[in-house]
Each structure stands twice: as structure tokens, then as C-alpha cells.
Scaffold this motif. Structure first.
Motif, PDB file in Angstrom:
ATOM      1  N   GLN A 284      28.397  58.530  54.529  1.00 41.17           N
ATOM      2  CA  GLN A 284      28.023  57.435  53.720  1.00 41.17           C
ATOM      3  C   GLN A 284      29.208  56.760  53.027  1.00 41.17           C
ATOM      4  O   GLN A 284      30.344  57.642  53.092  1.00 41.17           O
ATOM      5  CB  GLN A 284      27.193  58.102  52.480  1.00 41.17           C
ATOM      6  N   ALA A 285      29.160  55.490  52.568  1.00 39.44           N
ATOM      7  CA  ALA A 285      30.693  54.817  52.205  1.00 39.44           C
ATOM      8  C   ALA A 285      29.929  53.887  51.182  1.00 39.44           C
ATOM      9  O   ALA A 285      28.843  53.185  51.419  1.00 39.44           O
ATOM     10  CB  ALA A 285      31.338  54.590  53.003  1.00 39.44           C
ATOM     11  N   PHE A 286      30.892  53.445  50.464  1.00 36.50           N
ATOM     12  CA  PHE A 286      30.622  51.973  49.737  1.00 36.50           C
ATOM     13  C   PHE A 286      31.897  51.286  49.879  1.00 36.50           C
ATOM     14  O   PHE A 286      32.879  51.817  49.503  1.00 36.50           O
ATOM     15  CB  PHE A 286      29.715  51.964  48.691  1.00 36.50           C
ATOM     16  N   VAL A 287      31.704  50.022  49.745  1.00 31.98           N
ATOM     17  CA  VAL A 287      33.011  48.789  50.022  1.00 31.98           C
ATOM     18  C   VAL A 287      32.856  47.992  48.954  1.00 31.98           C
ATOM     19  O   VAL A 287      31.914  47.631  48.425  1.00 31.98           O
ATOM     20  CB  VAL A 287      33.466  48.363  51.339  1.00 31.98           C
ATOM     21  N   PHE A 288      33.973  47.630  48.360  1.00 39.03           N
ATOM     22  CA  PHE A 288      33.812  46.671  47.095  1.00 39.03           C
ATOM     23  C   PHE A 288      35.018  45.967  47.146  1.00 39.03           C
ATOM     24  O   PHE A 288      36.293  46.118  47.613  1.00 39.03           O
ATOM     25  CB  PHE A 288      33.449  47.419  45.951  1.00 39.03           C
ATOM     26  N   THR A 289      34.933  44.765  46.396  1.00 40.36           N
ATOM     27  CA  THR A 289      36.005  43.790  46.023  1.00 40.36           C
ATOM     28  C   THR A 289      35.815  43.008  44.816  1.00 40.36           C
ATOM     29  O   THR A 289      34.325  42.932  44.489  1.00 40.36           O
ATOM     30  CB  THR A 289      36.462  42.746  47.228  1.00 40.36           C
ATOM     31  N   PRO A 290      36.552  42.933  43.832  1.00 42.04           N
ATOM     32  CA  PRO A 290      38.011  43.395  43.767  1.00 42.04           C
ATOM     33  C   PRO A 290      38.318  44.758  43.816  1.00 42.04           C
ATOM     34  O   PRO A 290      37.465  45.440  43.108  1.00 42.04           O
ATOM     35  CB  PRO A 290      38.988  42.142  42.956  1.00 42.04           C
ATOM     36  N   GLN A 291      39.506  45.267  43.860  1.00 45.61           N
ATOM     37  CA  GLN A 291      39.959  46.383  43.245  1.00 45.61           C
ATOM     38  C   GLN A 291      40.203  46.345  41.619  1.00 45.61           C
ATOM     39  O   GLN A 291      40.288  45.320  41.013  1.00 45.61           O
ATOM     40  CB  GLN A 291      41.347  46.865  43.655  1.00 45.61           C
ATOM     41  N   PRO A 292      40.040  47.366  40.885  1.00 48.47           N
ATOM     42  CA  PRO A 292      39.970  47.266  39.392  1.00 48.47           C
ATOM     43  C   PRO A 292      41.266  46.774  38.748  1.00 48.47           C
ATOM     44  O   PRO A 292      42.417  47.228  39.419  1.00 48.47           O
ATOM     45  CB  PRO A 292      39.655  48.742  38.883  1.00 48.47           C
ATOM     46  N   PRO A 293      41.238  45.847  38.177  1.00 45.19           N
ATOM     47  CA  PRO A 293      42.168  45.084  37.578  1.00 45.19           C
ATOM     48  C   PRO A 293      42.945  46.031  36.482  1.00 45.19           C
ATOM     49  O   PRO A 293      42.349  46.961  36.118  1.00 45.19           O
ATOM     50  CB  PRO A 293      41.737  43.994  36.943  1.00 45.19           C
ATOM     51  N   THR A 294      44.105  45.800  36.079  1.00 46.38           N
ATOM     52  CA  THR A 294      45.114  46.610  35.262  1.00 46.38           C
ATOM     53  C   THR A 294      45.803  45.823  34.192  1.00 46.38           C
ATOM     54  O   THR A 294      46.838  45.529  34.237  1.00 46.38           O
ATOM     55  CB  THR A 294      46.145  47.732  35.853  1.00 46.38           C
ATOM     56  N   PRO A 295      44.839  45.313  33.249  1.00 42.64           N
ATOM     57  CA  PRO A 295      45.387  44.430  32.480  1.00 42.64           C
ATOM     58  C   PRO A 295      46.678  44.913  31.551  1.00 42.64           C
ATOM     59  O   PRO A 295      46.284  46.246  31.109  1.00 42.64           O
ATOM     60  CB  PRO A 295      44.357  44.132  31.419  1.00 42.64           C
ATOM     61  N   ALA A 296      47.691  44.338  31.118  1.00 42.06           N
ATOM     62  CA  ALA A 296      48.710  44.894  30.534  1.00 42.06           C
ATOM     63  C   ALA A 296      48.451  44.969  29.091  1.00 42.06           C
ATOM     64  O   ALA A 296      47.470  44.135  28.608  1.00 42.06           O
ATOM     65  CB  ALA A 296      49.847  43.935  30.632  1.00 42.06           C
ATOM     66  N   GLY A 297      49.017  45.811  28.372  1.00 38.45           N
ATOM     67  CA  GLY A 297      49.032  45.900  26.840  1.00 38.45           C
ATOM     68  C   GLY A 297      47.734  46.552  26.608  1.00 38.45           C
ATOM     69  O   GLY A 297      47.199  46.328  25.327  1.00 38.45           O
ATOM     70  N   SER A 298      47.202  47.419  27.105  1.00 36.93           N
ATOM     71  CA  SER A 298      45.918  48.316  26.914  1.00 36.93           C
ATOM     72  C   SER A 298      46.168  49.644  27.694  1.00 36.93           C
ATOM     73  O   SER A 298      46.878  49.694  28.682  1.00 36.93           O
ATOM     74  CB  SER A 298      44.696  47.567  27.208  1.00 36.93           C
TER      75      SER A 298
END
Length: 429
Positions: free
Chosen positions: A249-263
């Protein structure tokens, strides 16, 4: 001296007792409400200290986990206009069928499959459940590696990288579809005919891809292929139900989780964490009200509660947690190592070792992480410079596999809350 009569002697005998009673009920030096030893009442105060006074953020780091180690599967189609995800399953059919007939056990290696059903159990807490969702099962037209597949690559090992012909998984024929509605329960069934079941059976079959209709996001807790098998050596027409779990089993996704600055970031599919240092050695008001007075230190007072107050922020589009998130806080001895800094001691108070919050923002939402016991210990040792790691998952030492796919996000300027009681006896110089 004249003798007193019996009545007078009785009155005189009562006087010492009355005096003793008076001394017991009234203290000559205090009057009014009862006072505590030391000449004053204990005063409990609360101090809310801003981040600028006690905090240094080291940074947020991710990549400690991935979709390959996530305990469930995800399917999404332009969820919140951003997120796409497909679930990939390959089933290893049994080599033989064991069944009981007329009181005896039989084994058959030549059994046939009359029909099959894909039975999906939906994690309702981790899914967006508005309306009905159509789940489609496609035949994969390209093999994949469950441990390394991504949205772009079917294989992505150190020595081999093979791209999907079609990003997200190369699809072939539609095998079947089903409709999921939360009101009907937590499962959905996709019926497959005998010809389809026969195609899935060989080991050479690449696998099944699961997808949903636009705007949807579902988290799948389990996928079972339920076969209606017919033994070849049964004495009469017999159908046996066989459950086949996915072998890969697997799952594939897009996009990767963003990393917003200042938080600050915590949890999610990549198990993000945030490192920060604090200085708990803060001057605290030594009296209540507007009266000017000398300050006191943590070691000079009774600490009732010490907490970090976090303000949740909206998660990046497509990555809202949907379900309650368990936050844990760990001490870190080598914060300069950044993402490689090892976790040390679970810092949240023992009676609140798992502090959950629902990431559904309302006005003035605050998440409180109490570290009272740790603060008391460090105050006694006069060692109040600490570094922490904030995680959005169950403690790794617990062995629990639960993680939320969605990413939790917080304001990078938390506050420190200290509730303390002043000493009842004045401190001598």
C-alpha cells in the motif's frame, strides 16, 4: 479574711476557665478576619509574559516522517483548490483455499473467483465529509514501488528513478466505483465482476489506484478485497467468502506541505516540529494591584501553574488537520543541532501528557501547554534556561502510530503564563 459561701467559691473557680476560653477565641495581636502566620494573607497572582521577554525561536523542521510511513491512505482531488492524492494497492491472492464441508477440512489450489468487492473503511475524523463522495477504482497500467513512489515517480530508489507516464499513477481501465456518504456509515463498497477479479488475481497485476471526485478529501483506514470464491473440489455448489488484505500500500500526493515563514509548525504527514528556547527566570510582581513593590523570582514563590500559550493560525490550503491534534512538548539539550537535535524529556505536566486541540479557529482561540512540574524542578535547581521541541503527534516513545495528515500552524510569538502565590512570611535580608 471572711470565708466565702459555696456559690461565691464556684464563681471564682470559673474565672480561670473563662479567661482561657477568651484567649482561645481571640488573639490579642490580631482582630477581624483570620490571618495566616507571618502577618499577612497568601496572595495568588498571574503574570502573562510576552515572547520578546522570554523566547527565542530556533526554527521549524520537517521530513521526520513521510507518506510511506503514514498509517492510513489519502485520496483527494483539488481539495481546497490545491491538494491531489491517490491511493495505491496491490493484493496478493492466496495460493490455496481452505474450507470445511461435511465435517471435514479441504484444501483447494484450483479455486475460481465468481466476483469481488473492494471494501474501504473511512477514517471519518480525518476526512472532509460534506455531501457525497464518488470513489473510483482504476487498474494501474504501470508497476510501482510502495516504499519510494511519489506523485511524479513510480520508483525512486538510490539506483533507479522511473517516472510515472501519468503523474499521480498511470491509470488503465476503470474497474468500478462506489459512493460514500457519512450518514450511511464509515465504509464504502466498490463491486467488481468476475472478469475484473480474474485480472487482478495474477502476481503480475500492477495494482489498483483509488481516486475521488473534485473538491473531496478522504482518509482511508483500511482496504480489503473481499472475494466470492468457488472451490473446485466441493461436493456441491459452494461459495466461500475470502478477505484479502493489501500486500503493498502507498499513497502519493501533491504538493508537499508548505512551510510558511513567521509561524510555528507541528505535525502533519511529514511530522514537522518547531524548536525554541525559553528563559523562565523572569521578574514577577511582588504584590497585587498598582502598588509599586520589589519583584520576586520563581524560586521565591509557590508555582501553581506555568504554561505556554499558543495561538493557532489557519493551516496552509489543503492541509487543515480536520481532526483533533495531539500536541507534545519535549526538552532538547542540543538545540544548535536543529532538525537533528534529539528529544529528551516529555515536558508537559504528567496529568496532561497529551494535550489535544481542534484546529477549527474561533476568535481568541488559545492552546495552553502546562509545564508546571518541570518549572518547579528547574526553579529548585536554579536552572531556568530551557530548549523545547513542539510536536503535533502522539509521543514517539508510546509506540502509537497515529498522525494527522494536516499541518498545524501557530503564531510564532506565544506568551508565558505564570500563576503563583507569594510567600506568607516576608523574606529576610
Amino acid at each position: 479574711m471572711p470565708f466565702l459561701n459555696v456559690r461565691a467559691r464556684a464563681v471564682l473557680a470559673l474565672l480561670p476557665l473563662l479567661a482561657a476560653a477568651a484567649c482561645k477565641d481571640t488573639t490579642p495581636t490580631l482582630s477581624g478576619d483570620e490571618f495566616f502566620p507571618g502577618g499577612g494573607r497568601p496572595v495568588t497572582l498571574e503574570a502573562i509574559i510576552p515572547a520578546s521577554q522570554f523566547l527565542q525561536t530556533i526554527g521549524s523542521f520537517a521530513g521526520f516522517e513521510s507518506g510511506h510511513t503514514f498509517p492510513e491512505q489519502l485520496v483527494a482531488n483539488q481539495y481546497q483548490g490545491v491538494l491531489n492524492a491517490h491511493a495505491l494497492d496491490r493484493f496478493g491472492f492466496p495460493d490455496s483455499l481452505v474450507f470445511s464441508q461435511d465435517g471435514s477440512s479441504k484444501t483447494d489450489t484450483l479455486f475460481g473467483v465468481r466476483s469481488a468487492r473492494l471494501v474501504l473503511t473511512i477514517d471519518t475524523l480525518g476526512s472532509a465529509l460534506a455531501g457525497s463522495t464518488t470513489i473510483q477504482a482504476f487498474e494501474l497500467a504501470q508497476r510501482y514501488d510502495a516504499l519510494t513512489a511519489t506523485w511524479d515517480s513510480a520508483f525512486n530508489t538510490d539506483s533507479t528513478r522511473v517516472l510515472w507516464t501519468q503523474p499521480g499513477g498511470t491509470v488503465g481501465a476503470l474497474l468500478g466505483q462506489g459512493t460514500y456518504t457519512h450518514a450511511a456509515g464509515d465504509s464504502v463498497v466498490i463491486a467488481l465482476d468476475s472478469a475484473t477479479a480474474a485480472r487482478i488475481r495474477p502476481d503480475s497485476f500492477p495494482g489498483v489506484l483509488l481516486a475521488v471526485n473534485s473538491g473531496k478529501r478522504l482518509q482511508i483506514a483500511s482496504t480489503v478485497l473481499r472475494l466470492a470464491a468457488r472451490p473446485s473440489n466441493a461436493v456441491r455448489d459452494t461459495t466461500i467468502t475470502v478477505n484479502v488484505n493489501a500486500s503493498e500500500q502507498a499513497f502519493v500526493f501533491t504538493p508537499q506541505p508548505p512551510t510558511p515563514a513567521g509561524s510555528w509548525l507541528a505535525g502533519g504527514v511529514t511530522a514537522a516540529r518547531t524548536l525554541f528556547s525559553v528563559d523562565l527566570d523572569q521578574p514577577l510582581p511582588g504584590c497585587a494591584g498598582p502598588t509599586a513593590c520589589a519583584t520576586v523570582r520563581l524560586k521565591d514563590v509557590q508555582l501553581n501553574r506555568v504554561s505556554l500559550l499558543l495561538k493557532p493560525l489557519p493551516s496552509p490550503a489543503g492541509f487543515d488537520p480536520l481532526r483533533p491534534v495531539t500536541l507534545t512538548l519535549w526538552t532538547v539539550d542540543e538545540p544548535e543541532l536543529g532538525r537533528r537535535a534529539p528529544l529528551q524529556q516529555l515536558a508537559i505536566d504528567a496529568d496532561l501528557a497529551q494535550n489535544s486541540f481542534v484546529n477549527q479557529l474561533v476568535a481568541d482561540t488559545v492552546v495552553e501547554l502546562p509545564i508546571t512540574l518541570l518549572a518547579r524542578q528547574r526553579a529548585q535547581l536554579d536552572s531556568l534556561q530551557l530548549s523545547f521541541a513542539l510536536l503535533g503527534q502522539t509521543p514517539p516513545v508510546s509506540g502509537a502510530s497515529f498522525r494527522s495528515f494536516g499541518l498545524s500552524r501557530f503564531d510564532a510569538l506565544p506568551r508565558l503564563r505564570i500563576v503563583y502565590t507569594l510567600p506568607t512570611r516576608p523574606q529576610l535580608p
